[in-house]
Design a protein around this motif. Structure first.
Motif: not given
Length: 251
Positions: A134-149
């Protein structure tokens, strides 16, 4: 065999995909910005970025993202408010008709009985491919670290700094991203915020709040509680990671 569909072509998959569940404690559904996603706006407005992974035509994972304009003159860096700000940016761009060039992943959810089998990796790869197509230049992610729970009292910075002997992150979700080539950008210290009365927190978590810092099930940070104000405030940090996206072929 895993087949990947989106809601623009298979809108009937929305409800079964949502039934796969959510991340974290139930209280996260009371983040005020999260209501934008909960009320089906994502599926209705950006169905091409709501992907569903199917096995024998049964949803086993889903991934959702929103397109935004970034960077711009007003947005020189990814926001400290992480997940919440991503939804606000997407809504702002929709109302202003700003050109979008970056995809922000809001969630990847795998069916509880299928976790650890590589479906999360497939979902992330599918988002990167969709960004490219779809013509996007990048994918950015606000990651929730799974093991931190499992270690809510440990400082966030100390947790995400942990590395295995092979050099990869100790946290499994951060490790998945890094294996796919993601680079660390920054910590989003205020990614999600949930406020509620003591009675509301009891209903959401089963925990009776007391003055000070308290951990609650499904949280990766403590709740700051004040009986004098009858208020509990939860502020969750995330990690901004960036995936570069291959340019779509013009052939």
């Amino acid at each position: 065999m895993i087949v990947i569909e989106d809601l623009s072509t298979r809108p009937e998959l929305r409800e079964p995909a949502l039934r796969l569940g959510g991340v974290g404690g139930e209280f996260l559904q009371h983040d005020q910005t999260a209501r934008l996603a909960k009320s089906s706006h994502l599926a209705a407005r950006w169905p091409e970025y709501f992907l569903v992974l199917l096995e024998d035509d049964v949803p086993v994972a889903r991934a959702a993202a929103v397109p935004v304009g970034f960077p711009t003159a007003e947005r020189r860096e990814l926001p400290d408010h992480g997940w919440d700000a991503a939804l606000i940016w997407a809504a702002e761009d929709l109302m202003s008709t700003r050109e979008t060039n970056t995809l922000i992943a809001l969630e990847v959810m795998v069916a509880p009985g299928r976790r650890g089998g590589g479906l999360a990796t497939k979902a992330l790869e599918a988002l990167k491919e969709r960004a490219s197509a779809t013509g996007m230049r990048k994918l950015v992610v606000p990651v929730r670290p799974a093991g931190k729970e499992y270690e809510p009292g440990l400082s966030f910075e100390d947790y995400i700094a942990r590395r295995r002997p092979d050099g990869l992150p100790e946290d499994p979700w951060l490790r998945t991203h890094e294996r796919l080539g993601a680079r660390f950008v920054k910590v989003a210290p205020f990614a999600m915020t949930v406020t509620g009365t003591f009675a509301q927190w009891k209903a959401w978590t089963g925990v009776e709040l007391r003055d000070g810092l308290m951990t609650v099930p499904g949280g990766i940070a403590p709740v700051l509680a004040s009986s004098a104000l009858d208020l509990g405030v939860y502020v969750e940090p995330n990690v901004w990671l960036e995936h570069l996206v291959a340019e779509a072929s013009t052939c």
